[in-house]
Design a protein around this motif. Structure first.
Motif, PDB file in Angstrom:
ATOM      1  N   GLU A  68       0.847  -1.198   0.000  1.00 31.03           N
ATOM      2  CA  GLU A  68       0.000   0.000   0.000  1.00 31.03           C
ATOM      3  C   GLU A  68       0.879   1.243   0.000  1.00 31.03           C
ATOM      4  OE1 GLU A  68      -3.581   2.001   2.727  1.00 31.03           O
ATOM      5  OE2 GLU A  68      -2.513   0.182   3.381  1.00 31.03           O
ATOM      6  N   ALA A  69       0.525   2.211  -0.813  1.00 25.73           N
ATOM      7  CA  ALA A  69       1.221   3.515  -0.845  1.00 25.73           C
ATOM      8  C   ALA A  69       0.178   4.622  -0.684  1.00 25.73           C
ATOM      9  CB  ALA A  69       1.977   3.703  -2.149  1.00 25.73           C
ATOM     10  N   VAL A  70       0.392   5.506   0.290  1.00 29.52           N
ATOM     11  CA  VAL A  70      -0.571   6.564   0.600  1.00 29.52           C
ATOM     12  C   VAL A  70       0.169   7.901   0.616  1.00 29.52           C
ATOM     13  CG1 VAL A  70      -2.239   7.433   2.261  1.00 29.52           C
ATOM     14  CG2 VAL A  70      -1.924   4.956   1.993  1.00 29.52           C
ATOM     15  N   ARG A  71      -0.394   8.905  -0.042  1.00 28.97           N
ATOM     16  CA  ARG A  71       0.140  10.280  -0.036  1.00 28.97           C
ATOM     17  C   ARG A  71      -0.918  11.201   0.522  1.00 28.97           C
ATOM     18  NH1 ARG A  71       4.462  13.588   0.468  1.00 28.97           N
ATOM     19  NH2 ARG A  71       4.113  15.552  -0.633  1.00 28.97           N
ATOM     20  N   GLU A  72      -0.636  11.842   1.625  1.00 26.00           N
ATOM     21  CA  GLU A  72      -1.596  12.724   2.278  1.00 26.00           C
ATOM     22  C   GLU A  72      -1.193  14.192   2.064  1.00 26.00           C
ATOM     23  OE1 GLU A  72      -2.053  11.809   6.355  1.00 26.00           O
ATOM     24  OE2 GLU A  72      -2.573   9.700   6.035  1.00 26.00           O
ATOM     25  N   ASP A  73      -2.189  15.023   1.816  1.00 25.06           N
ATOM     26  CA  ASP A  73      -2.029  16.469   1.687  1.00 25.06           C
ATOM     27  C   ASP A  73      -0.866  16.827   0.755  1.00 25.06           C
ATOM     28  OD1 ASP A  73      -2.581  19.105   2.030  1.00 25.06           O
ATOM     29  OD2 ASP A  73      -1.554  19.287   3.972  1.00 25.06           O
ATOM     30  N   GLY A  79       3.250  17.500   3.757  1.00 14.67           N
ATOM     31  CA  GLY A  79       2.850  16.310   2.993  1.00 14.67           C
ATOM     32  C   GLY A  79       3.402  15.050   3.646  1.00 14.67           C
ATOM     33  N   GLN A  80       2.635  13.995   3.540  1.00 13.72           N
ATOM     34  CA  GLN A  80       3.060  12.731   4.160  1.00 13.72           C
ATOM     35  C   GLN A  80       2.899  11.590   3.165  1.00 13.72           C
ATOM     36  OE1 GLN A  80       2.017  11.831   8.341  1.00 13.72           O
ATOM     37  NE2 GLN A  80       1.101   9.905   7.549  1.00 13.72           N
ATOM     38  N   THR A  81       3.931  10.763   3.102  1.00 18.71           N
ATOM     39  CA  THR A  81       3.922   9.595   2.218  1.00 18.71           C
ATOM     40  C   THR A  81       4.182   8.346   3.040  1.00 18.71           C
ATOM     41  OG1 THR A  81       4.753  10.917   0.367  1.00 18.71           O
ATOM     42  CG2 THR A  81       4.944   8.515   0.197  1.00 18.71           C
ATOM     43  N   ASP A 261       7.022  15.677   4.641  1.00 22.12           N
ATOM     44  CA  ASP A 261       7.688  16.831   4.014  1.00 22.12           C
ATOM     45  C   ASP A 261       7.330  18.094   4.801  1.00 22.12           C
ATOM     46  OD1 ASP A 261       8.713  15.197   1.972  1.00 22.12           O
ATOM     47  OD2 ASP A 261       6.813  15.310   0.871  1.00 22.12           O
ATOM     48  N   LEU A 262       8.344  18.662   5.473  1.00 25.21           N
ATOM     49  CA  LEU A 262       8.130  19.865   6.267  1.00 25.21           C
ATOM     50  C   LEU A 262       8.804  21.062   5.600  1.00 25.21           C
ATOM     51  CD1 LEU A 262       8.953  18.319   9.777  1.00 25.21           C
ATOM     52  CD2 LEU A 262       6.703  18.580   8.699  1.00 25.21           C
ATOM     53  N   THR A 263       8.456  22.191   6.086  1.00 26.18           N
ATOM     54  CA  THR A 263       9.088  23.414   5.556  1.00 26.18           C
ATOM     55  C   THR A 263       9.851  24.103   6.685  1.00 26.18           C
ATOM     56  OG1 THR A 263       7.293  23.728   3.992  1.00 26.18           O
ATOM     57  CG2 THR A 263       8.731  25.595   4.368  1.00 26.18           C
ATOM     58  N   PRO A 264      11.129  24.085   6.665  1.00 24.20           N
ATOM     59  CA  PRO A 264      11.974  23.419   5.647  1.00 24.20           C
ATOM     60  C   PRO A 264      12.307  22.002   6.069  1.00 24.20           C
ATOM     61  CG  PRO A 264      13.354  24.730   7.091  1.00 24.20           C
ATOM     62  CD  PRO A 264      11.939  24.915   7.598  1.00 24.20           C
ATOM     63  N   GLY A 265      12.842  21.182   5.151  1.00 23.33           N
ATOM     64  CA  GLY A 265      13.339  19.837   5.446  1.00 23.33           C
ATOM     65  C   GLY A 265      12.257  18.770   5.410  1.00 23.33           C
TER      66      GLY A 265
END
Length: 399
Positions: A68-73, A79-81, A261-265
Motif C-alpha cells: 500500500e502507498a498513501v500520499r496525504e495532503d 505532505g506525508q507519504t 515533508d516539512l518546511t523546511p526539510g
C-alpha cells in the motif's frame, strides 16, 4: 421328397452362420478396454479428485502480502507519504487443515474407484444385454428359416396334390408367427446395441458380440469398494473436525516507511504494526458444529454400508451359486438335443413321423435354447453383483 425338405431345412442355418462369420467380432474384454482415463465417464467422475487436490493447494498456499502507498495532503504545508507492506502470518490451523485436505483427496480417490466400478458393471450389463439379444435373434432367425423352408416346400407339394393343403397352411402360419418373433427380437437387439454403443462410440455398425462365459465367483474376503470409500470419507471427516479446533487467528504484521515533508526539510522513518483478531465472539463454533455433523453422517454412512454389504454378500453368493449350478445342468441337458434332432429327422426320412412332429421337435429345442439364454443372462447379472461386492483391489476390478 423328404431328403429335399431336409436340405432346405438346414440350408438356412448355414446361410445365417456364414453371414455371421463375415461380421467383426467384439469380445467383452475389447468392449471394456475403452473404459480408461480418456473415457467421458471417467473424465467427468475425476472432477471430485481434481477439486480435492485444488483445495489442498489452497491450504498449502500462504496469503499474499498487501502493498500500500498513501500520499496525504500533497499540496499542503505538510505532505506525508506512507509505503506499507502487510502480511497475515499462517494460522495455527494450517497444519491440520493441510492434513484434512489430504484426507479429502484419499476419500475422493476411493469414491472415484467406486464410481469406476459402477461404470464397468454398467458396461458389462450393456454388453451382456447386447450379446444375449443378438443370440436370441440369431436362434429365432434360424428357426424361422427352417420353418419357412418347410412351409414353401409343403406349399409346392400341396399344389401337386402330394401333401395336405391344411398342413401347408399351418406351416405357413407358423413361419409367419416366427417371422414376427424375429422382428421383435431384431428390435430388441438393435436397442441393446444402441445402449452398448453409448459406452463404446467406436463400435462397428455390423459388430457381432460374443456371449460371455460365466466367470468364476470373485473373492468376498475383506471390505468391498463401497465400504472402503465410506471408510475414507470417515477418515477425512475426522481430520476435518480436528482442523476446526484452533480458534486463535494469526496476526497481521505491517512494516513500512513514512516520510513527512516539512518546511523546511523532511522527516522519515520506519513503521511497524500488528493487527490481531481476538476470538471473543467468533470462536469457530459454526465450523466445529458443521464438522461434527459431517462426522456423524460419515459414521452413519459407513455403518449402513457395512450392514448392506454383509446382507448383500450373503444373498449374492447364494444367488450366483444357484444360477451357476442351474446353468451347468441346463447346458448338460441341452447337449442331448442333437441326438433328439437326429432321431426326429431319421423318423421323418423313413416316413414314421410327419412334418408336424419334426417341426415340434425343432421348436422345443429352440425354446429350450432360449430358456438357457435367459438363465445365462441372469447368471451374468448375479456375477456382476458379486463383483460389485468383491474386495477392492488397486488397479481396478477384474472379472
Amino acid at each position: 421328397m423328404h431328403r429335399s425338405i431336409l436340405i432346405g431345412l438346414f440350408g438356412g442355418f448355414f446361410a445365417v452362420a456364414g453371414a455371421a462369420q463375415d461380421r467383426p467380432v467384439v469380445t467383452e474384454a475389447e468392449f471394456l478396454s475403452v473404459l480408461d482415463e480418456t473415457h467421458p465417464a471417467v473424465r467427468e467422475s475425476a472432477e471430485a479428485v481434481g477439486l480435492a487436490e485444488a483445495r489442498l493447494v489452497a491450504a498449502r498456499t500462504f496469503d499474499n502480502p498487501v502493498v500500500e502507498a498513501v500520499r496525504e495532503d500533497p499540496a499542503g504545508p505538510i505532505g506525508q507519504t506512507d509505503v506499507l507492506v502487510s502480511w497475515k502470518m499462517p494460522d495455527a490451523a494450517r497444519a491440520p487443515e493441510i492434513e484434512a485436505r489430504e484426507g479429502e483427496i484419499g476419500a475422493a480417490r476411493r469414491g472415484l474407484a467406486y464410481e469406476l466400478l459402477g461404470y464397468r458393471l454398467a458396461m458389462r450389463e450393456a454388453y451382456a444385454g447386447w450379446a444375449v439379444a443378438a443370440a436370441r435373434r440369431q436362434r429365432l432367425t434360424l428357426q424361422a428359416e427352417r420353418v419357412g423352408s418347410l412351409a414353401q416346400r409343403e406349399a409346392v407339394r400341396a399344389e401337386r396334390g402330394e401333401a395336405s393343403g391344411l398342413e401347408a397352411r399351418r406351416l405357413g402360419l407358423a413361419a409367419a408367427t416366427l417371422r414376427s418373433r424375429v422382428a421383435l427380437a431384431a428390435g430388441a437387439s438393435e436397442r441393446a446395441r444402441a445402449e452398448a454403443a453409448a459406452w463404446h462410440p467406436g463400435l462397428p455398425a455390423n459388430a457381432r458380440p460374443v456371449l460371455p462365459e460365466l466367470p468364476a465367483a470373485p473373492s468376498l474376503d475383506g471390505a468391498d469398494v463401497r465400504v472402503r470409500a465410506a471408510e475414507a470419507d470417515l477418515a477425512a471427516a475426522e481430520l476435518a473436525q480436528l482442523a476446526t479446533r484452533p480458534i486463535v487467528a494469526s496476526p497481521e504484521v505491517t512494516v513500512g516507511w513514512r516520510r513527512q515533508d516539512l518546511t523546511p526539510g523532511a522527516i522519515d522513518g520506519p513503521i511497524f504494526g500488528v493487527a490481531w483478531s481476538v476470538p471473543l465472539f467468533d470462536r469457530r463454533q459454526a465450523a466445529r458444529q458443521s464438522a461434527g455433523a459431517s462426522l456423524e453422517a460419515a459414521r452413519a454412512r459407513l455403518e449402513l454400508a457395512e450392514r448392506e454389504s454383509t446382507a448383500a454378500r450373503n444373498a449374492a453368493r447364494s444367488n450366483f451359486a444357484r444360477l451357476a449350478a442351474a446353468l451347468a445342468e441346463a447346458r448338460e441337458e441341452l447337449g442331448a438335443t442333437e441326438r433328439m434332432l437326429d432321431s426326429a429327422e431319421a423318423a421323418f426320412r423313413q416316413g414314421e413321423a410327419g412334418l408336424t412332429d419334426l417341426l415340434e421337435t425343432h421348436r422345443s429345442v429352440t425354446e429350450a435354447e432360449l430358456a438357457v439364454l435367459d438363465l445365462h443372462e441372469a447368471a451374468l447379472a448375479a456375477h456382476r453383483e458379486l463383483e460389485r461386492l468383491a474386495t477392492s483391489r488397486e488397479g481396478g476390478s477384474g472379472s
